[in-house]
Design an enzyme around this catalytic site. Structure first.
Site, PDB file in Angstrom:
ATOM      1  N   GLN A  44      73.181 -99.927  29.806  1.00  0.00           N
ATOM      2  CA  GLN A  44      72.083-100.166  30.744  1.00  0.00           C
ATOM      3  C   GLN A  44      71.078-101.132  30.119  1.00  0.00           C
ATOM      4  O   GLN A  44      70.746-100.974  28.942  1.00  0.00           O
ATOM      5  CB  GLN A  44      71.382 -98.841  31.065  1.00  0.00           C
ATOM      6  CG  GLN A  44      70.531 -98.899  32.308  1.00  0.00           C
ATOM      7  CD  GLN A  44      69.869 -97.551  32.637  1.00  0.00           C
ATOM      8  OE1 GLN A  44      69.921 -96.630  31.844  1.00  0.00           O
ATOM      9  NE2 GLN A  44      69.277 -97.452  33.806  1.00  0.00           N
ATOM     10  N   GLY A  57      65.181 -92.323  24.076  1.00  0.00           N
ATOM     11  CA  GLY A  57      65.017 -90.888  23.962  1.00  0.00           C
ATOM     12  C   GLY A  57      66.339 -90.244  24.338  1.00  0.00           C
ATOM     13  O   GLY A  57      66.828 -89.327  23.681  1.00  0.00           O
ATOM     14  N   HIS A  64      66.046 -84.186  31.476  1.00  0.00           N
ATOM     15  CA  HIS A  64      66.011 -85.472  32.171  1.00  0.00           C
ATOM     16  C   HIS A  64      67.409 -86.100  32.215  1.00  0.00           C
ATOM     17  O   HIS A  64      67.894 -86.482  33.289  1.00  0.00           O
ATOM     18  CB  HIS A  64      65.012 -86.393  31.465  1.00  0.00           C
ATOM     19  CG  HIS A  64      64.926 -87.770  32.040  1.00  0.00           C
ATOM     20  ND1 HIS A  64      63.940 -88.147  32.926  1.00  0.00           N
ATOM     21  CD2 HIS A  64      65.706 -88.870  31.871  1.00  0.00           C
ATOM     22  CE1 HIS A  64      64.120 -89.408  33.273  1.00  0.00           C
ATOM     23  NE2 HIS A  64      65.174 -89.881  32.635  1.00  0.00           N
ATOM     24  N   GLU A  65      68.056 -86.203  31.065  1.00  0.00           N
ATOM     25  CA  GLU A  65      69.384 -86.851  31.045  1.00  0.00           C
ATOM     26  C   GLU A  65      70.390 -86.044  31.859  1.00  0.00           C
ATOM     27  O   GLU A  65      71.231 -86.605  32.559  1.00  0.00           O
ATOM     28  CB  GLU A  65      69.871 -87.056  29.606  1.00  0.00           C
ATOM     29  CG  GLU A  65      68.926 -87.851  28.704  1.00  0.00           C
ATOM     30  CD  GLU A  65      68.343 -89.108  29.330  1.00  0.00           C
ATOM     31  OE1 GLU A  65      68.980 -89.704  30.220  1.00  0.00           O
ATOM     32  OE2 GLU A  65      67.214 -89.491  28.949  1.00  0.00           O
ATOM     33  N   GLU A 114      65.416 -93.355  38.296  1.00  0.00           N
ATOM     34  CA  GLU A 114      64.469 -92.708  37.384  1.00  0.00           C
ATOM     35  C   GLU A 114      63.417 -91.850  38.097  1.00  0.00           C
ATOM     36  O   GLU A 114      62.983 -90.847  37.545  1.00  0.00           O
ATOM     37  CB  GLU A 114      63.794 -93.746  36.486  1.00  0.00           C
ATOM     38  CG  GLU A 114      64.765 -94.494  35.565  1.00  0.00           C
ATOM     39  CD  GLU A 114      65.530 -93.602  34.595  1.00  0.00           C
ATOM     40  OE1 GLU A 114      65.125 -92.436  34.397  1.00  0.00           O
ATOM     41  OE2 GLU A 114      66.546 -94.071  34.047  1.00  0.00           O
ATOM     42  N   ARG A 141      63.504 -95.855  18.593  1.00  0.00           N
ATOM     43  CA  ARG A 141      63.410 -95.398  19.982  1.00  0.00           C
ATOM     44  C   ARG A 141      62.383 -96.224  20.743  1.00  0.00           C
ATOM     45  O   ARG A 141      61.210 -96.296  20.388  1.00  0.00           O
ATOM     46  CB  ARG A 141      63.024 -93.916  19.991  1.00  0.00           C
ATOM     47  CG  ARG A 141      62.914 -93.366  21.385  1.00  0.00           C
ATOM     48  CD  ARG A 141      62.674 -91.883  21.364  1.00  0.00           C
ATOM     49  NE  ARG A 141      62.240 -91.462  22.689  1.00  0.00           N
ATOM     50  CZ  ARG A 141      61.793 -90.260  22.983  1.00  0.00           C
ATOM     51  NH1 ARG A 141      61.736 -89.344  22.037  1.00  0.00           N
ATOM     52  NH2 ARG A 141      61.415 -89.958  24.211  1.00  0.00           N
TER      53      ARG A 141
HETATM   54  N1  BES Z   1      68.328 -94.303  31.595  1.00  0.00           N
HETATM   55  C1  BES Z   1      67.173 -94.149  30.787  1.00  0.00           C
HETATM   56  C2  BES Z   1      67.140 -95.085  29.612  1.00  0.00           C
HETATM   57  C3  BES Z   1      67.225 -96.560  29.976  1.00  0.00           C
HETATM   58  C4  BES Z   1      66.467 -97.081  31.011  1.00  0.00           C
HETATM   59  C5  BES Z   1      68.048 -97.408  29.273  1.00  0.00           C
HETATM   60  C6  BES Z   1      66.578 -98.444  31.332  1.00  0.00           C
HETATM   61  C7  BES Z   1      68.125 -98.751  29.569  1.00  0.00           C
HETATM   62  C8  BES Z   1      67.403 -99.273  30.608  1.00  0.00           C
HETATM   63  C9  BES Z   1      67.023 -92.708  30.291  1.00  0.00           C
HETATM   64  O1  BES Z   1      67.410 -91.761  31.227  1.00  0.00           O
HETATM   65  C10 BES Z   1      65.566 -92.469  30.013  1.00  0.00           C
HETATM   66  O2  BES Z   1      64.805 -92.544  30.928  1.00  0.00           O
HETATM   67  N2  BES Z   1      65.206 -92.179  28.764  1.00  0.00           N
HETATM   68  C11 BES Z   1      63.839 -91.905  28.372  1.00  0.00           C
HETATM   69  C12 BES Z   1      63.595 -90.434  28.185  1.00  0.00           C
HETATM   70  C13 BES Z   1      63.172 -89.726  29.415  1.00  0.00           C
HETATM   71  C14 BES Z   1      62.857 -88.271  29.095  1.00  0.00           C
HETATM   72  C15 BES Z   1      61.997 -90.353  30.119  1.00  0.00           C
HETATM   73  C16 BES Z   1      63.567 -92.557  27.013  1.00  0.00           C
HETATM   74  O3  BES Z   1      64.481 -93.160  26.445  1.00  0.00           O
HETATM   75  O4  BES Z   1      62.461 -92.449  26.513  1.00  0.00           O
HETATM   76 ZN    ZN Z   2      66.178 -91.642  32.928  1.00  0.00          ZN
END
Ligand code: BES
Ligand code: ZN
Length: 628
Positions: A155, A283, A310-311, A333, A574
């Protein structure tokens, strides 16, 4: 207002036919890729993957003569059509000059004579660049053990840097893979494992039978072990971290059950976690059947499991029902953040859920302000306009938290039981489909015509979707849950409570975060010094508390803690942690200079996308000099 009507008119004009994905060269009106079969070797010396991919392609337009695929930095060796007899026929192809955002379009010629059926198999021999944007190759020193590590991150538009395909979330594929690794390493994928790994050492086979968008094809290779937590769930990680990870995520079976109760049946059989090395860019990443998780969530006290929730929630919003372009990212999201909130509430109680809501809301308000200041106010509408831009620029609290509150608004109007039914029908009706915002809007408006549905007008909906900022119908976010902490913070600042008398024994990490986030930039050094030594605030411990502390350190210019800031930024890759701190640094010139120095050291450990994001903050003028 005039501007608003124009945006709206344009958006509605687009409703007639689904718009093409501006971030892909795929021409889905000609051909659609349905299945991907990978056969790849992992070369840790040269940091490359090399092998073949066989694409099963369906011809949609009988007159189409060229198949366009997405690639980035790939070396394409051969392209063959595999005839039904098994005979491989060479096809001509052309790799275009790269576009800085989209990569290189690969055009394959299709002589008509060869298309005997509507489904064809195309085999492409290729290898990846040692700088493939999806791949991060880690040295043993960057892991928790003594072996190297590789992981992929698809992604938003990185899969094209390790697999030539139609790299758009509007296309769904099933996949299978054979991955060859050094004999002592283990490969895992976002797929079911096929056969016994020990049968042939260094060979790992996988199959994903449910159709998924390309950004969810994922691979990791390392010294990995598995521990089951219940029948359907478990955790993979490096041996030295296995016990800690299994302890932290002991609630997995309960989480999965709560998810099913909320959103309908879990359609992916297993749900496992892969706890990553520190350099992992997120995250969490919702790769189907196997979420990739930052080790910063392993706090020791199960306090940061909302990332897992969340995941897991993405198993419905995102993986089952997918945004069809990155302009519709909020569909992934926003729905997921809403489900996350509801699941945290049902698993860990209303108090914790409303704390997380209040923290996230404060961040949303700040983000909307920052976007305005940076001249990107338009990016605070839910429906984005990312054509010509890097889709990573669309990742902000807007998709997550404004999206979450749009659904919170609908929940208020429907009432909870009716809204829960609405959600289950939404997932059921669009399961294994990719949809855009317009499709959602139309479906919602239809749903609202049902007898007993609440009154919600199109104008109200469109204000959420197409207008920047927070709409008039934004629900009240309860922050009373923090009233006691806020009172204590005020008393402490006024000297009515001594630093070592703060009632921190009763605080959960979310209360610490609130206490720190509410401190002003004028807070005296003496108070900061007391806090730091009484509670060992620094680069270690709970990552969310450390983040809020280090933000405060930057905000107040508290120099004695700068070494901790540097250590923290060297120890994590991160995105959210890194970007939050560099954003805070970039607010002042002295902060920016400090940030530049830290970034020069930390850069090699950061994923390519994060480097770009940090550089956008440190060097906002596009033509400003960049360090080598
Ligand atoms: N899918 C996202 C991560 C992402 C978004 C990767 C856009 C590449 C492009 C993942 O589900 C996410 O939102 N991760 C968050 C944690 C969440 C608890 C808000 C993060 O990585 O902080
Ligand atoms: Zn997400």
């Amino acid at each position: 207002m005039r501007h608003y009507s124009l945006v709206l008119a344009l958006a509605l004009a687009g409703a007639a036919h689904a718009a093409a994905d501006p971030h892909s060269y795929a021409e889905t009106d000609k051909f659609i890729v349905r299945h991907v079969a990978l056969d790849l070797g992992t070369d840790f010396e040269s940091r490359r993957l090399e092998g073949t991919v066989e694409l099963t392609v369906e011809q949609v337009d009988p007159n189409a003569e060229t198949l366009s695929l997405d690639t980035r930095d790939l070396e394409i060796g051969t392209v063959h059509l595999i005839e039904t007899s098994g005979h491989a026929k060479v096809l001509a192809f052309k790799l275009a000059e790269p576009d800085p955002i989209l990569g290189s379009k690969l055009t394959i010629d299709f002589p008509h004579c060869c298309a005997a059926t509507s489904q064809m198999r195309i085999r492409i021999g290729y290898r990846t660049s040692n700088e493939a944007s999806a791949l991060q190759w880690l040295a043993p020193s960057q892991t928790y053990g003594a072996r190297p590590y590789l992981y992929s991150q698809g992604q938003a538009i990185h899969t094209r840097s390790w697999i030539p395909l139609q790299d758009t979330p509007s296309v769904r594929v099933t996949y299978e893979a054979r991955i060859r690794t050094p004999p002592d390493l283990v490969a895992v994928m976002s797929a079911a494992r096929v056969g016994d790994d020990r049968a042939v050492s260094g060979e790992h086979r996988f199959a994903m039978k449910q159709p998924i968008p390309s950004y969810l094809i994922a691979l990791a290779v390392g010294d990995l072990r598995f521990q089951a937590i219940g029948d359907r769930t478990g955790v993979w990680t490096e041996p030295s971290r296995l016990a800690a990870a299994a302890y932290e995520f002991a609630d997995l079976p309960r989480m999965l059950e709560a998810g099913e109760k909320m959103a309908g049946p879990y359609r992916w059989d297993r749900y496992d976690l892969l706890v990553m090395p520190r350099a992992f860019a997120f995250g969490g990443m919702e790769n189907p059947r196997l979420s990739f998780i930052s080790p910063s969530t392993v706090a020791g006290d199960r306090s940061l499991v909302s990332v897992i929730v969340h995941e897991l929630a993405h198993s419905w919003s995102g993986n089952l029902v997918t945004n069809s372009t990155w302009d519709d990212f909020w569909l992934n999201e926003g729905f997921t953040s809403y489900l996350e909130h509801r699941l945290v509430e049902s698993l860990y109680g209303e108090r914790r859920a409303s704390m997380e809501d209040a923290i996230a809301y404060a961040e949303l308000v700040q983000t909307i302000k920052d976007l305005e200041i940076d001249g990107h106010a338009g990016d605070s509408a839910l429906q984005l306009q990312l054509a010509g831009r890097n889709p990573d620029e669309g990742i902000s609290d807007v998709a997550y938290q404004k999206g979450r509150w749009f659904l919170g608004f609908l929940e208020e109007r429907f009432g909870r039981p009716a809204f829960d039914a609405f959600l289950r029908q939404y997932f059921g009706a669009h399961a294994f489909q990719s949809i855009d915002t317009t499709t959602f809007r139309t479906w919602l408006l239809e749903y609202l015509k049902r007898p007993g549905a609440p009154a919600v007008t199109a104008v109200e909906i469109d204000e959420w979707i197409y207008r920047p900022g927070l709409p008039a119908t934004m629900p009240k976010v309860a922050k009373g849950v923090f009233a006691p902490v806020d009172r204590i913070a005020a008393d402490w600042r006024a000297g009515r409570i001594a630093t070592d008398a703060l009632p921190v024994k009763d605080w959960i990490p979310q209360e610490w975060v609130r206490f720190l986030d509410e401190q002003p930039s004028g807070l005296e050094d003496a108070k900061l010094a007391e806090l730091r030594s009484a509670y060992k605030l620094g680069a270690d411990g709970n990552a969310e508390i450390a983040l809020s502390w280090l933000e405060l350190v930057i905000r107040t210019g508290y120099e004695p803690a700068y070494p901790d800031l540097e250590r923290f930024l060297l120890n994590t890759g991160r995105w959210r942690l890194v970007e939050t701190l560099f954003r805070e640094l970039s607010r002042t010139e002295s902060g920016r200079v400090l940030g530049e120095g830290i970034y020069a050291k930390a850069k090699p450990g950061y994923h390519a996308s994060i480097r770009q994001a940090v550089e956008r903050l440190l060097y906002p003028e596009a033509d400003a000099p960049k360090p080598q």
